[in-house]
Design a protein around this motif. Structure first.
Motif, PDB file in Angstrom:
ATOM      1  N   GLY A   3       0.808  -1.214   0.000  1.00  0.00           N
ATOM      2  CA  GLY A   3       0.000   0.000   0.000  1.00  0.00           C
ATOM      3  C   GLY A   3       0.840   1.263   0.000  1.00  0.00           C
ATOM      4  O   GLY A   3       0.538   2.233  -0.706  1.00  0.00           O
ATOM      5  N   PHE A   4       1.930   1.251   0.792  1.00  0.00           N
ATOM      6  CA  PHE A   4       2.812   2.416   0.849  1.00  0.00           C
ATOM      7  C   PHE A   4       3.480   2.649  -0.505  1.00  0.00           C
ATOM      8  O   PHE A   4       3.507   3.767  -1.016  1.00  0.00           O
ATOM      9  CB  PHE A   4       3.865   2.206   1.942  1.00  0.00           C
ATOM     10  CG  PHE A   4       4.889   3.300   1.999  1.00  0.00           C
ATOM     11  CD1 PHE A   4       4.585   4.537   2.566  1.00  0.00           C
ATOM     12  CD2 PHE A   4       6.158   3.104   1.472  1.00  0.00           C
ATOM     13  CE1 PHE A   4       5.530   5.556   2.603  1.00  0.00           C
ATOM     14  CE2 PHE A   4       7.107   4.119   1.516  1.00  0.00           C
ATOM     15  CZ  PHE A   4       6.794   5.335   2.079  1.00  0.00           C
ATOM     16  N   ARG A   5       4.040   1.561  -1.082  1.00  0.00           N
ATOM     17  CA  ARG A   5       4.740   1.722  -2.354  1.00  0.00           C
ATOM     18  C   ARG A   5       3.774   2.149  -3.467  1.00  0.00           C
ATOM     19  O   ARG A   5       4.109   2.968  -4.316  1.00  0.00           O
ATOM     20  CB  ARG A   5       5.453   0.420  -2.732  1.00  0.00           C
ATOM     21  CG  ARG A   5       6.640   0.122  -1.851  1.00  0.00           C
ATOM     22  CD  ARG A   5       7.544  -0.929  -2.445  1.00  0.00           C
ATOM     23  NE  ARG A   5       6.916  -2.249  -2.484  1.00  0.00           N
ATOM     24  CZ  ARG A   5       6.647  -2.901  -3.599  1.00  0.00           C
ATOM     25  NH1 ARG A   5       6.925  -2.372  -4.777  1.00  0.00           N
ATOM     26  NH2 ARG A   5       6.099  -4.109  -3.554  1.00  0.00           N
ATOM     27  N   LEU A   6       2.568   1.589  -3.461  1.00  0.00           N
ATOM     28  CA  LEU A   6       1.593   1.961  -4.487  1.00  0.00           C
ATOM     29  C   LEU A   6       1.237   3.440  -4.385  1.00  0.00           C
ATOM     30  O   LEU A   6       1.199   4.164  -5.393  1.00  0.00           O
ATOM     31  CB  LEU A   6       0.334   1.098  -4.326  1.00  0.00           C
ATOM     32  CG  LEU A   6      -0.761   1.243  -5.380  1.00  0.00           C
ATOM     33  CD1 LEU A   6      -1.550  -0.068  -5.499  1.00  0.00           C
ATOM     34  CD2 LEU A   6      -1.740   2.368  -5.049  1.00  0.00           C
ATOM     35  N   SER A   7       0.972   3.916  -3.172  1.00  0.00           N
ATOM     36  CA  SER A   7       0.545   5.307  -3.009  1.00  0.00           C
ATOM     37  C   SER A   7       1.666   6.285  -3.359  1.00  0.00           C
ATOM     38  O   SER A   7       1.426   7.334  -3.977  1.00  0.00           O
ATOM     39  CB  SER A   7       0.051   5.544  -1.579  1.00  0.00           C
ATOM     40  OG  SER A   7       1.097   5.344  -0.635  1.00  0.00           O
ATOM     41  N   ILE A   8       2.897   5.953  -2.994  1.00  0.00           N
ATOM     42  CA  ILE A   8       4.022   6.834  -3.307  1.00  0.00           C
ATOM     43  C   ILE A   8       4.284   6.860  -4.812  1.00  0.00           C
ATOM     44  O   ILE A   8       4.471   7.926  -5.427  1.00  0.00           O
ATOM     45  CB  ILE A   8       5.284   6.375  -2.550  1.00  0.00           C
ATOM     46  CG1 ILE A   8       5.113   6.585  -1.042  1.00  0.00           C
ATOM     47  CG2 ILE A   8       6.509   7.134  -3.052  1.00  0.00           C
ATOM     48  CD1 ILE A   8       5.004   8.035  -0.621  1.00  0.00           C
ATOM     49  N   THR A   9       4.293   5.679  -5.431  1.00  0.00           N
ATOM     50  CA  THR A   9       4.564   5.609  -6.870  1.00  0.00           C
ATOM     51  C   THR A   9       3.484   6.326  -7.661  1.00  0.00           C
ATOM     52  O   THR A   9       3.768   7.089  -8.592  1.00  0.00           O
ATOM     53  CB  THR A   9       4.646   4.141  -7.327  1.00  0.00           C
ATOM     54  OG1 THR A   9       5.610   3.465  -6.527  1.00  0.00           O
ATOM     55  CG2 THR A   9       5.052   4.057  -8.786  1.00  0.00           C
ATOM     56  N   GLY A  10       2.215   6.090  -7.301  1.00  0.00           N
ATOM     57  CA  GLY A  10       1.118   6.751  -8.000  1.00  0.00           C
ATOM     58  C   GLY A  10       1.180   8.258  -7.864  1.00  0.00           C
ATOM     59  O   GLY A  10       0.981   8.997  -8.837  1.00  0.00           O
ATOM     60  N   ALA A  11       1.468   8.744  -6.668  1.00  0.00           N
ATOM     61  CA  ALA A  11       1.555  10.191  -6.454  1.00  0.00           C
ATOM     62  C   ALA A  11       2.681  10.797  -7.269  1.00  0.00           C
ATOM     63  O   ALA A  11       2.538  11.870  -7.875  1.00  0.00           O
ATOM     64  CB  ALA A  11       1.746  10.475  -4.966  1.00  0.00           C
TER      65      ALA A  11
END
Length: 445
Positions: A366-374
């Motif tokens: 979840g952390f990696r997805l949110s950072i990458t998407g942002a």
């Protein structure tokens, strides 16, 4: 020869009406929209006496010998002919109907007489010459689309048009196959995609007594882009899932070689919502009409259709070559229902975001997805923080939904819609900027 045979030919309908060639042409002209006797007029068949049939058949046998199977004395064609034809139909992913038909030569001759009555002898003969020279037969593919709404016709020069179907069945195009009133009702008022299409060769010799089918090449205005790619492109531009509901072929001039029987009605695909508050049916006239009809808000413009067209090649290439990207697009499309809140939508959207923004590897998904998407979607730091929070909150919501630790609440709908929009924006950015992002590089830039 056709000019001589037409004055002595009678055209008989299924209800026993009889027309001369001129009378049939006039009646069909009057019935360019559906009226109570449209289908009866369209059912008219040429009653040609034996002498003329024999003369026409002999002429066709001489002039079209290379398109005739010597074993069976049948001619092959990629459209229907008035009588004694047999057909095999295949529908590939682009939804063009590929039809292998063959007729006896007398049957083909009667179909030619019918076409000459409607089109005129010169035009009917011209079509035969064109097809014998290798020209394809041209027609239109009609596709009724679920989830798409327009308030005016949208047309591109490339040979595609989107229009809104009428709210009364007597105004539908006569090329549409006949349907029961309770089946035609849901189609009324919905948007239809109309594509130029062609099949080549138009006429051919059925090989080995018709047991083998020669190669037929069909194309639509979409070119190399498949229909199963065009629909996701439409969905991305409209921000909701667009799917085929029904389809049929309008065979145009080639359709005049046959009676009013219309083949190739495909459906139902995705169900259509009822657009009218009610539906009336008049048994005496066979007319179905929506009552209290209120047109839905349009969700596609000409600029939007041009955007769909522009991304087609790249979207198809990526979906064919990148499995994770294909999963992201298809799962996003399944979840693209703004305002709808249910576990299936949440799970599909989480899978789409993971396929889009997570490379292989485990831990802190979840952390990696949110950072990458942002990082991918925004340039300004504050905007990135807002996107990161939305994606993190959605991922947590999806995790609780998957594990059954909490039920979805009405207030979660806005969060799901925002996450869906971000996923859509990410897909569009990759396709339209024709970029191949590696997420570790995106984060380290």
């Amino acid at each position: 020869m056709l000019a001589q045979v037409l004055p002595v030919t009678t055209f008989c309908t299924s209800r026993g009406r009889e027309y001369s060639a001129d009378g049939l042409r006039d009646a069909l002209a009057l019935n360019d929209k559906r009226v109570p006797d449209t289908w009866d007029v369209m059912s008219a068949r040429a009653e040609v006496d034996d002498e003329w049939t024999s003369r026409l058949t002999d002429h066709l046998r001489r002039r079209l010998s290379k398109f005739i199977d010597g074993e069976t004395d049948r001619i092959g064609h990629s459209f229907r002919v008035a009588s004694d034809s047999v057909s095999v139909v295949r529908t590939p992913p682009d939804q063009t109907e590929v039809m292998w038909s063959s007729s006896t030569l007398p049957g083909f001759a009667r179909g030619l007489v019918r076409a000459a009555a409607v089109l005129g002898p010169d035009r009917a003969v011209s079509l035969i010459h064109q097809w014998a020279d290798g020209e394809p037969h041209h027609y239109k593919l009609w596709v009724v689309l679920a989830g798409l709404y327009v308030d005016q016709d949208i047309e591109l020069d490339q040979g595609l048009r989107i229009c809104r179907l009428p709210v009364s069945s007597d105004c539908l195009p006569v090329s549409m196959p006949d349907m029961d009133w309770n089946r035609v009702g849901p189609i009324l008022g919905h948007a239809a995609l109309v594509l130029d299409a062609s099949t080549q060769p138009a006429i051919f010799a059925p090989s080995q007594g018709g047991s083998e089918r020669p190669a037929l090449r069909s194309r639509t205005a979409l070119g190399e882009v498949r229909f199963d790619t065009f629909l996701p492109a439409l969905s991305l531009v409209c921000n909701r899932q667009i799917e085929m509901a029904w389809r049929w072929n309008d065979y145009g001039e080639a359709g005049n070689f046959s009676t009013g029987h219309r083949s190739s009605l495909g459906g139902p695909g995705r169900a259509l919502s009822q657009l009218g508050l009610g539906m009336s049916y008049e048994p005496s006239s066979g007319v179905t009409e929506l009552t209290s009809f209120k047109a839905p808000s349009a969700n596609l413009s000409k600029a939007g259709l041009q955007r769909v067209w522009a991304m087609g090649d790249e979207l198809q290439h990526r979906m064919d070559s990148e499995e994770r990207f294909r999963i992201a697009v298809t799962r996003w499309a399944r979840a693209a229902s703004p305002g709808v809140l249910n576990p299936d939508r949440v799970i599909d959207l989480r899978i789409a975001l993971e396929a889009l923004y997570l490379d292989s590897g485990q831990g802190e998904l979840g952390f990696r997805l949110s950072i990458t998407g942002a990082r991918h979607l925004r340039n300004d730091l504050d905007d990135r923080k807002a996107v990161q929070k939305t994606l993190k909150d959605f991922y947590q919501l999806a995790s609780r939904t998957i594990h059954g630790s909490s039920k979805l609440k009405k207030g979660d709908s806005a969060l799901v819609d925002k996450a869906s929009m971000l996923c859509r924006d990410g897909i569009l950015k990759i396709v339209e900027q024709r970029d191949q992002p590696q997420w570790i590089d995106v984060l380290l830039e």
